[in-house]
Scaffold this active site. Structure first.
Site, PDB file in Angstrom:
ATOM      1  N   ARG A 211       0.602  99.206  38.268  1.00 19.22           N
ATOM      2  CA  ARG A 211      -0.361  98.849  39.455  1.00 19.22           C
ATOM      3  C   ARG A 211       1.261  99.466  40.541  1.00 19.22           C
ATOM      4  O   ARG A 211       2.113  99.394  40.605  1.00 19.22           O
ATOM      5  CB  ARG A 211      -0.477  97.397  38.984  1.00 19.22           C
ATOM      6  CG  ARG A 211      -1.018  97.236  37.952  1.00 19.22           C
ATOM      7  CD  ARG A 211      -2.643  96.594  38.848  1.00 19.22           C
ATOM      8  NE  ARG A 211      -3.003  96.598  37.849  1.00 19.22           N
ATOM      9  CZ  ARG A 211      -4.136  94.944  37.396  1.00 19.22           C
ATOM     10  NH1 ARG A 211      -4.207  94.635  38.520  1.00 19.22           N
ATOM     11  NH2 ARG A 211      -5.381  94.911  36.078  1.00 19.22           N
ATOM     12  N   GLU A 213       1.088  98.445  43.493  1.00 19.25           N
ATOM     13  CA  GLU A 213       1.238  98.148  44.640  1.00 19.25           C
ATOM     14  C   GLU A 213       2.459  98.058  45.216  1.00 19.25           C
ATOM     15  O   GLU A 213       3.996  98.026  44.985  1.00 19.25           O
ATOM     16  CB  GLU A 213       1.665  96.522  44.061  1.00 19.25           C
ATOM     17  CG  GLU A 213       0.500  96.218  42.624  1.00 19.25           C
ATOM     18  CD  GLU A 213      -0.052  95.046  42.006  1.00 19.25           C
ATOM     19  OE1 GLU A 213      -0.810  94.192  42.570  1.00 19.25           O
ATOM     20  OE2 GLU A 213       0.357  94.620  41.140  1.00 19.25           O
ATOM     21  N   ARG A 219       6.463  88.014  40.861  1.00 16.27           N
ATOM     22  CA  ARG A 219       5.178  87.636  39.901  1.00 16.27           C
ATOM     23  C   ARG A 219       4.930  89.292  39.663  1.00 16.27           C
ATOM     24  O   ARG A 219       3.803  89.070  38.869  1.00 16.27           O
ATOM     25  CB  ARG A 219       4.483  86.364  40.067  1.00 16.27           C
ATOM     26  CG  ARG A 219       3.937  86.077  41.425  1.00 16.27           C
ATOM     27  CD  ARG A 219       3.282  85.165  41.692  1.00 16.27           C
ATOM     28  NE  ARG A 219       2.689  85.229  43.002  1.00 16.27           N
ATOM     29  CZ  ARG A 219       1.866  85.418  43.865  1.00 16.27           C
ATOM     30  NH1 ARG A 219       0.660  85.842  42.679  1.00 16.27           N
ATOM     31  NH2 ARG A 219       1.787  85.321  44.672  1.00 16.27           N
ATOM     32  N   HIS A 220       5.075  90.189  40.204  1.00 12.91           N
ATOM     33  CA  HIS A 220       4.223  91.153  40.162  1.00 12.91           C
ATOM     34  C   HIS A 220       5.389  92.593  39.307  1.00 12.91           C
ATOM     35  O   HIS A 220       6.295  92.576  39.909  1.00 12.91           O
ATOM     36  CB  HIS A 220       4.150  92.108  41.355  1.00 12.91           C
ATOM     37  CG  HIS A 220       2.736  91.570  41.729  1.00 12.91           C
ATOM     38  ND1 HIS A 220       3.075  90.616  42.991  1.00 12.91           N
ATOM     39  CD2 HIS A 220       1.505  91.170  41.822  1.00 12.91           C
ATOM     40  CE1 HIS A 220       1.227  89.879  43.333  1.00 12.91           C
ATOM     41  NE2 HIS A 220       0.652  89.939  42.372  1.00 12.91           N
ATOM     42  N   GLU A 357      -1.287  83.111  38.715  1.00 12.80           N
ATOM     43  CA  GLU A 357      -2.339  83.362  37.948  1.00 12.80           C
ATOM     44  C   GLU A 357      -2.171  84.450  37.158  1.00 12.80           C
ATOM     45  O   GLU A 357      -1.951  84.608  36.551  1.00 12.80           O
ATOM     46  CB  GLU A 357      -3.683  84.240  38.519  1.00 12.80           C
ATOM     47  CG  GLU A 357      -4.859  85.159  38.429  1.00 12.80           C
ATOM     48  CD  GLU A 357      -4.761  86.728  39.457  1.00 12.80           C
ATOM     49  OE1 GLU A 357      -5.693  86.100  39.761  1.00 12.80           O
ATOM     50  OE2 GLU A 357      -5.757  87.074  38.033  1.00 12.80           O
ATOM     51  N   SER A 360      -7.313  87.417  34.425  1.00 15.27           N
ATOM     52  CA  SER A 360      -9.125  87.009  35.429  1.00 15.27           C
ATOM     53  C   SER A 360     -10.231  87.570  34.501  1.00 15.27           C
ATOM     54  O   SER A 360      -9.741  88.491  33.376  1.00 15.27           O
ATOM     55  CB  SER A 360      -9.166  88.218  36.499  1.00 15.27           C
ATOM     56  OG  SER A 360      -7.719  88.019  38.209  1.00 15.27           O
ATOM     57  N   ARG A 408       3.337  87.423  32.466  1.00 22.32           N
ATOM     58  CA  ARG A 408       3.180  86.141  33.299  1.00 22.32           C
ATOM     59  C   ARG A 408       3.312  85.571  32.355  1.00 22.32           C
ATOM     60  O   ARG A 408       3.289  83.380  32.708  1.00 22.32           O
ATOM     61  CB  ARG A 408       2.012  86.352  34.021  1.00 22.32           C
ATOM     62  CG  ARG A 408       1.818  87.244  35.064  1.00 22.32           C
ATOM     63  CD  ARG A 408       1.269  86.831  36.308  1.00 22.32           C
ATOM     64  NE  ARG A 408       1.890  87.676  37.232  1.00 22.32           N
ATOM     65  CZ  ARG A 408       1.394  87.846  38.497  1.00 22.32           C
ATOM     66  NH1 ARG A 408      -0.522  87.284  38.524  1.00 22.32           N
ATOM     67  NH2 ARG A 408       1.245  88.950  38.786  1.00 22.32           N
TER      68      ARG A 408
END
Ligand code: ATP
Ligand code: MG
Length: 434
Positions: A211, A213, A219-220, A357, A360, A408
């Site tokens: 990703r 991001e 947490r990423h 989280e 999902s 996570r």
């Protein structure tokens, strides 16, 4: 190495050769000790200067910390030794001498910054509490695999170099593939659905996701490990049941099989396995509860995503793992199915650890026409995804599934503050090497 004995297996009366790292040399004058460490623990090697060969004493006591040595000798009982036994050496070989200047102190007496630790992971992993994290991570992944097996799942591996992303967008890392643009896959989503729709039905994968991001958070990661489940003839409730089982099984495995590692992390006394049956809170109730806490400056309204602050407020309110269900359709991706009786409401769900989280998921749209419509509504060109959409014309069963971040999961089980602690060689905005 032939005839090597692990330090943990050295028993009084044995003649052994042990091999490992020099943890410490302690010279007390007439007597001196070398502490040798291997993957199973440590053992004391005793040097009595007056009674031993001078060369042997000189080599043993002159060797730098963290050098790799092998020691042959007799194991004797010694109550004052840290493990109750010690080796009286006959010979010692320095196999690989370490530089006296170490970039970090593996004995942990001197703290190091996370970036120094990550630059020198090999040395960092010589600390019991760091090694423990990765031994626990391995145990968690073992337990996760086993749990999927009890749910009749087949382990699959899907491609990580892809022509189109799962959801498109800015999160994709572009690469050049024989002169053509390609991407690193951001999720196995579409592939796992294609396999669930074959005769295989129930599948799982543990593999990397990428990703792009831009943000840098605790947490990423830009390369993470995703634990994915997809099951034909499952609905969102079935998928939540599987997610719950996987999480609880991971905690149970750590509690049962990682006592020593929990001790090393100072967590043994407080470690708790969460009760299954995590509460399932609808999105509507979730925003009401967040608003009722008064923790946010601005009240949430229907359609808002849950911000980090909102997640924190709700997590404190609930006090344990919980699901948020029945999200507004517009917040969830096109491949998630809406409720039959309410098109504004999706079957998408998130599983939350109180702090962040974890998962999902949702029931997937398996009806061809609605799927194509979903692509268009999300601004994606369905033609680019023809390899995927066309299989929905040839008998696609209803199916549901989810994705869970492995790091996570480890992070929340161990209460780590930074997700990078759960990755050997993390990839983030600043870090591409090692
Ligand atoms: P977040 O909102 O926390 O950024 P997300 O909703 O973008 O996560 P999903 O696409 O739902 O993430 O991915 C499923 C799961 O994969 C997440 O719940 C999370 O556990 C994990 N995950 C996703 N992105 C990352 C990342 N960049 N680093 C670590 N784990 C991630
Ligand atoms: Mg998500």
């Amino acid at each position: 190495m032939e005839d090597r004995t692990y330090t943990a297996d050295a028993e009084p009366g044995d003649s052994v050769t042990v091999a490992g790292w020099v943890h410490e040399v302690r010279d007390l004058g007439g007597i001196a000790f070398l502490i040798l460490r291997d993957s199973t623990g440590k053992i004391q090697v005793k040097f009595e200067k007056d009674e031993m060969d001078d060369d042997l004493v000189e080599t043993g006591l002159g060797v730098h910390r963290e050098s790799v040595v092998s020691v042959s000798g007799d194991v004797e009982e010694e109550d004052r030794a840290p493990t109750g036994v010690e080796i009286v050496p006959q010979s010692l070989e320095v196999i690989s001498e370490a530089d006296p200047e170490l970039p970090l102190d593996p004995s942990g007496k001197v703290d190091a910054e996370l970036s120094t630790r990550l630059d020198n992971r090999t040395l960092d992993l010589r600390k019991d509490e760091v090694k423990a994290v990765f031994e626990i991570r391995a145990e968690i992944q073992r337990a996760v695999r086993e749990t999927f097996r009890t749910h009749d799942c087949t382990e699959i591996n899907t491609p990580k170099i892809v022509a189109t992303g799962t959801e498109g967008g800015t999160e994709l890392f572009p690469i050049t593939y024989f002169g053509e643009e390609a991407f690193m896959n951001q999720s196995p989503q579409l592939f796992k659905q294609l396999i669930a729709g074959s005769g295989v039905e129930r599948v799982f994968e543990i593999g990397p996701i990428f990703r792009a991001e831009e943000h840098n958070t605790p947490r990423h990661l830009n390369e993470a490990t995703s634990i994915d489940f997809e099951g034909a003839f499952c609905d969102h409730n079935d998928a939540m049941d599987v997610a719950e089982d996987v999480v609880v099984a991971a905690y149970e495995a750590v509690a049962e099989n990682c006592e020593e590692q929990l001790e090393a992390l100072d967590l043994a006394a407080e470690f708790e396995v969460p009760d299954a049956d995590f509460p399932r809170i609808s999105y509507e109730e979730a925003i009401e509860r967040v608003n009722a806490t008064g923790a946010l400056d601005e009240q949430l309204v229907w359609g808002d995503d849950l911000s980090t602050e909102a997640e924190k407020a709700l997590g404190d309110d609930v006090g344990g793992h919980y699901f948020v269900t029945d999200w507004p359709s517009e917040v969830k991706p096109f491949y998630i199915m809406d409720h039959e009786d309410d098109e504004q409401l999706s079957t998408g769900f998130d599983l939350m650890h109180p702090d962040l989280e974890l998962v999902s998921g949702g029931q997937r749209e398996h009806r061809y026409d609605q799927l194509i419509e979903g692509f268009e509504q999300q601004g994606l060109n369905p033609d680019e995804f023809e390899y995927y959409t066309k299989m929905f014309k040839y008998g696609m069963p209803p199916h549901a599934g989810w994705g869970m971040g492995a790091e996570r999961l480890v992070m929340t089980i161990l209460g780590l503050e930074n997700i990078r602690e759960a990755v050997l060689f993390p990839r983030d905005r600043q870090r591409l090497s090692p």
